[in-house]
Scaffold this motif. Structure first.
Motif, PDB file in Angstrom:
ATOM      1  N   ALA A  90       0.828  -1.207   0.000  1.00 35.18           N
ATOM      2  CA  ALA A  90       0.000   0.000   0.000  1.00 35.18           C
ATOM      3  C   ALA A  90       0.861   1.255   0.000  1.00 35.18           C
ATOM      4  CB  ALA A  90      -0.929  -0.011   1.210  1.00 35.18           C
ATOM      5  N   LEU A  91       1.934   1.257   0.768  1.00 33.66           N
ATOM      6  CA  LEU A  91       2.823   2.420   0.812  1.00 33.66           C
ATOM      7  C   LEU A  91       3.541   2.610  -0.516  1.00 33.66           C
ATOM      8  CD1 LEU A  91       4.266   1.832   4.386  1.00 33.66           C
ATOM      9  CD2 LEU A  91       2.915   3.817   3.679  1.00 33.66           C
ATOM     10  N   ARG A  92       3.894   1.510  -1.175  1.00 38.98           N
ATOM     11  CA  ARG A  92       4.513   1.596  -2.495  1.00 38.98           C
ATOM     12  C   ARG A  92       3.548   2.228  -3.499  1.00 38.98           C
ATOM     13  NH1 ARG A  92       8.852  -1.428  -3.655  1.00 38.98           N
ATOM     14  NH2 ARG A  92       8.248  -2.909  -2.002  1.00 38.98           N
ATOM     15  N   GLU A  93       2.293   1.801  -3.409  1.00 42.29           N
ATOM     16  CA  GLU A  93       1.270   2.324  -4.312  1.00 42.29           C
ATOM     17  C   GLU A  93       1.009   3.808  -4.071  1.00 42.29           C
ATOM     18  OE1 GLU A  93      -1.493   2.161  -7.399  1.00 42.29           O
ATOM     19  OE2 GLU A  93      -0.057   0.625  -6.749  1.00 42.29           O
ATOM     20  N   SER A  94       1.055   4.219  -2.812  1.00 42.49           N
ATOM     21  CA  SER A  94       0.749   5.614  -2.471  1.00 42.49           C
ATOM     22  C   SER A  94       1.921   6.554  -2.718  1.00 42.49           C
ATOM     23  CB  SER A  94       0.335   5.712  -1.000  1.00 42.49           C
ATOM     24  OG  SER A  94       1.442   5.482  -0.143  1.00 42.49           O
ATOM     25  N   GLY A  95       3.117   6.009  -2.863  1.00 40.21           N
ATOM     26  CA  GLY A  95       4.292   6.848  -3.084  1.00 40.21           C
ATOM     27  C   GLY A  95       4.907   7.413  -1.823  1.00 40.21           C
ATOM     28  N   ASP A  96       4.534   6.875  -0.677  1.00 41.01           N
ATOM     29  CA  ASP A  96       5.091   7.334   0.605  1.00 41.01           C
ATOM     30  C   ASP A  96       6.433   6.642   0.832  1.00 41.01           C
ATOM     31  OD1 ASP A  96       5.724   7.982   3.205  1.00 41.01           O
ATOM     32  OD2 ASP A  96       3.882   7.216   4.102  1.00 41.01           O
ATOM     33  N   LEU A  97       7.507   7.239   0.307  1.00 47.05           N
ATOM     34  CA  LEU A  97       8.812   6.580   0.381  1.00 47.05           C
ATOM     35  C   LEU A  97       9.340   6.447   1.813  1.00 47.05           C
ATOM     36  CD1 LEU A  97      11.123   5.222  -1.095  1.00 47.05           C
ATOM     37  CD2 LEU A  97      12.143   7.482  -1.465  1.00 47.05           C
ATOM     38  N   PRO A  98       9.305   7.492   2.646  1.00 42.42           N
ATOM     39  CA  PRO A  98       9.790   7.306   4.025  1.00 42.42           C
ATOM     40  C   PRO A  98       9.031   6.212   4.769  1.00 42.42           C
ATOM     41  CG  PRO A  98       9.598   9.641   3.521  1.00 42.42           C
ATOM     42  CD  PRO A  98       8.952   8.904   2.393  1.00 42.42           C
ATOM     43  N   GLY A  99       7.702   6.191   4.605  1.00 42.43           N
ATOM     44  CA  GLY A  99       6.917   5.146   5.247  1.00 42.43           C
ATOM     45  C   GLY A  99       7.244   3.772   4.696  1.00 42.43           C
ATOM     46  N   LEU A 100       7.474   3.701   3.382  1.00 43.71           N
ATOM     47  CA  LEU A 100       7.805   2.425   2.746  1.00 43.71           C
ATOM     48  C   LEU A 100       9.164   1.915   3.239  1.00 43.71           C
ATOM     49  CD1 LEU A 100       7.400   0.170   0.691  1.00 43.71           C
ATOM     50  CD2 LEU A 100       8.247   1.726  -1.091  1.00 43.71           C
ATOM     51  N   ILE A 101      10.149   2.804   3.345  1.00 37.88           N
ATOM     52  CA  ILE A 101      11.471   2.395   3.812  1.00 37.88           C
ATOM     53  C   ILE A 101      11.392   1.854   5.238  1.00 37.88           C
ATOM     54  CG2 ILE A 101      13.725   3.307   4.515  1.00 37.88           C
ATOM     55  CD1 ILE A 101      13.605   5.133   2.036  1.00 37.88           C
ATOM     56  N   ALA A 102      10.631   2.537   6.090  1.00 33.23           N
ATOM     57  CA  ALA A 102      10.495   2.091   7.483  1.00 33.23           C
ATOM     58  C   ALA A 102       9.772   0.748   7.567  1.00 33.23           C
ATOM     59  CB  ALA A 102       9.746   3.152   8.291  1.00 33.23           C
ATOM     60  N   ALA A 103       8.679   0.597   6.813  1.00 37.63           N
ATOM     61  CA  ALA A 103       7.924  -0.659   6.847  1.00 37.63           C
ATOM     62  C   ALA A 103       8.725  -1.802   6.240  1.00 37.63           C
ATOM     63  CB  ALA A 103       6.599  -0.485   6.103  1.00 37.63           C
ATOM     64  N   GLN A 104       9.485  -1.500   5.183  1.00 32.87           N
ATOM     65  CA  GLN A 104      10.312  -2.529   4.548  1.00 32.87           C
ATOM     66  C   GLN A 104      11.353  -3.058   5.526  1.00 32.87           C
ATOM     67  OE1 GLN A 104      10.197  -4.030   1.594  1.00 32.87           O
ATOM     68  NE2 GLN A 104      12.119  -5.158   1.847  1.00 32.87           N
ATOM     69  N   ARG A 105      11.931  -2.167   6.317  1.00 33.64           N
ATOM     70  CA  ARG A 105      12.929  -2.644   7.294  1.00 33.64           C
ATOM     71  C   ARG A 105      12.282  -3.502   8.372  1.00 33.64           C
ATOM     72  NH1 ARG A 105      16.150  -1.822  11.984  1.00 33.64           N
ATOM     73  NH2 ARG A 105      18.329  -2.324  11.482  1.00 33.64           N
ATOM     74  N   ARG A 106      11.117  -3.108   8.871  1.00 32.14           N
ATOM     75  CA  ARG A 106      10.427  -3.938   9.865  1.00 32.14           C
ATOM     76  C   ARG A 106      10.129  -5.319   9.289  1.00 32.14           C
ATOM     77  NH1 ARG A 106       5.184  -1.559  11.779  1.00 32.14           N
ATOM     78  NH2 ARG A 106       5.368  -3.192  13.358  1.00 32.14           N
ATOM     79  N   LEU A 107       9.751  -5.355   8.022  1.00 23.66           N
ATOM     80  CA  LEU A 107       9.461  -6.618   7.366  1.00 23.66           C
ATOM     81  C   LEU A 107      10.748  -7.447   7.206  1.00 23.66           C
ATOM     82  CD1 LEU A 107       7.435  -8.430   5.889  1.00 23.66           C
ATOM     83  CD2 LEU A 107       7.803  -7.043   3.828  1.00 23.66           C
ATOM     84  N   THR A 108      11.827  -6.794   6.827  1.00 21.86           N
ATOM     85  CA  THR A 108      13.097  -7.497   6.644  1.00 21.86           C
ATOM     86  C   THR A 108      13.585  -8.104   7.949  1.00 21.86           C
ATOM     87  OG1 THR A 108      13.723  -6.103   4.765  1.00 21.86           O
ATOM     88  CG2 THR A 108      15.514  -7.197   5.949  1.00 21.86           C
ATOM     89  N   VAL A 109      13.437  -7.385   9.051  1.00 22.15           N
ATOM     90  CA  VAL A 109      13.844  -7.915  10.353  1.00 22.15           C
ATOM     91  C   VAL A 109      13.091  -9.203  10.660  1.00 22.15           C
ATOM     92  CG1 VAL A 109      13.764  -7.476  12.836  1.00 22.15           C
ATOM     93  CG2 VAL A 109      14.613  -5.706  11.297  1.00 22.15           C
ATOM     94  N   ARG A 110      11.803  -9.217  10.387  1.00 25.46           N
ATOM     95  CA  ARG A 110      11.013 -10.427  10.634  1.00 25.46           C
ATOM     96  C   ARG A 110      11.423 -11.560   9.700  1.00 25.46           C
ATOM     97  NH1 ARG A 110       8.364  -6.265  12.589  1.00 25.46           N
ATOM     98  NH2 ARG A 110       6.648  -6.506  14.079  1.00 25.46           N
TER      99      ARG A 110
END
Length: 240
Positions: A142-162
């Motif tokens: 959803a963040l990728r679709e919306s273009g929210d890059l800071p939010g996407l970077i933060a969510a991507q890292r949380r996902l990567t940690v998991r």
């Protein structure tokens, strides 16, 4: 004021404790009683803590020490052969991700960051942690679709940690099962509006992963670029 002072005191106490952890790691690594990689991971976490405390000169010194160790590993590998050390890496990666997680509630307690899940997490919390992966995947989409890059970077890292935790606890899967998650973090942070701090963090994360899978030259190259971006080393050629 009192709350901020107390919090600062706790940060200083945590730094003192972790400084001793790093000192012990230096001594054991020097005596070939522990892998150099374990010292590198601890120095990286220590540098993150120093940065959060505003102690930038000490952070820079810790990162230079880390870079020296990675250069040594890139040149000759570990002095002694070690196996099954990825648990140390993933435990510290989890700890580094703690500030990005929401506050614990009685209905949604947080795991015991800083200890390995098989030793310090309850089975229910461990399963809840893994069960959160699909929701985070939907959020990143959803963040990728919306273009929210800071939010996407933060969510991507949380996902990567998991994903890193799942990878490490699932019987030593192939490197390629996890590498794309770290590559994606670097790719996102390299966008023009990604920001230097995000790129430093993404490169450092990938460097520590590459160290865990014994890709020493790649680990050194990523970390060298991260250090250069912070102004602590001459500019170098970047990698994708």
């Amino acid at each position: 004021m009192g709350g901020r002072t107390g919090q600062a005191g706790r940060h200083e106490e945590a730094l003192e404790v972790f400084a001793r952890v790093v000192g012990d790691a230096r001594r054991t690594a020097a005596a070939d009683l522990a892998p150099l990689a374990a010292l590198v991971w601890k120095l990286d976490q220590y540098a993150r803590m120093l940065r959060a405390a505003g102690r930038t000169a000490e952070e820079a010194a810790a990162r230079r020490e880390t870079l020296t160790l990675l250069a040594r590993l890139a040149e000759g590998g570990e002095p002694v052969s070690w196996s099954n050390i990825q648990a140390s890496w993933v435990t510290l990666l989890l700890l580094s991700g703690r500030p990005a997680e929401p506050a614990a509630t009685p209905e949604a307690p947080l795991p015991a960051f800083g200890v390995h899940p098989h030793h310090g997490w309850s089975p229910d919390i461990r399963e809840d942690w893994f069960a959160s992966i699909p929701a985070l995947e939907r959020r990143t989409a959803a963040l990728r679709e919306s273009g929210d890059l800071p939010g996407l970077i933060a969510a991507q890292r949380r996902l990567t940690v998991r994903r890193a935790l799942r990878w490490e606890t699932s019987g030593r899967q192939a490197e390629d099962a996890l590498r794309p998650a770290f590559d994606e973090g670097v790719r996102l942070a390299r966008r023009p509006d990604g920001g230097t701090s995000a790129l430093v963090r993404a490169l450092t994360d990938r460097s520590m992963f590459l160290l865990a899978v014994k890709r020493y030259e790649g680990a050194h190259a990523d970390f060298a670029e991260a250090v250069a971006l912070q102004g602590d080393a001459p500019p170098i050629v970047t990698r994708t």
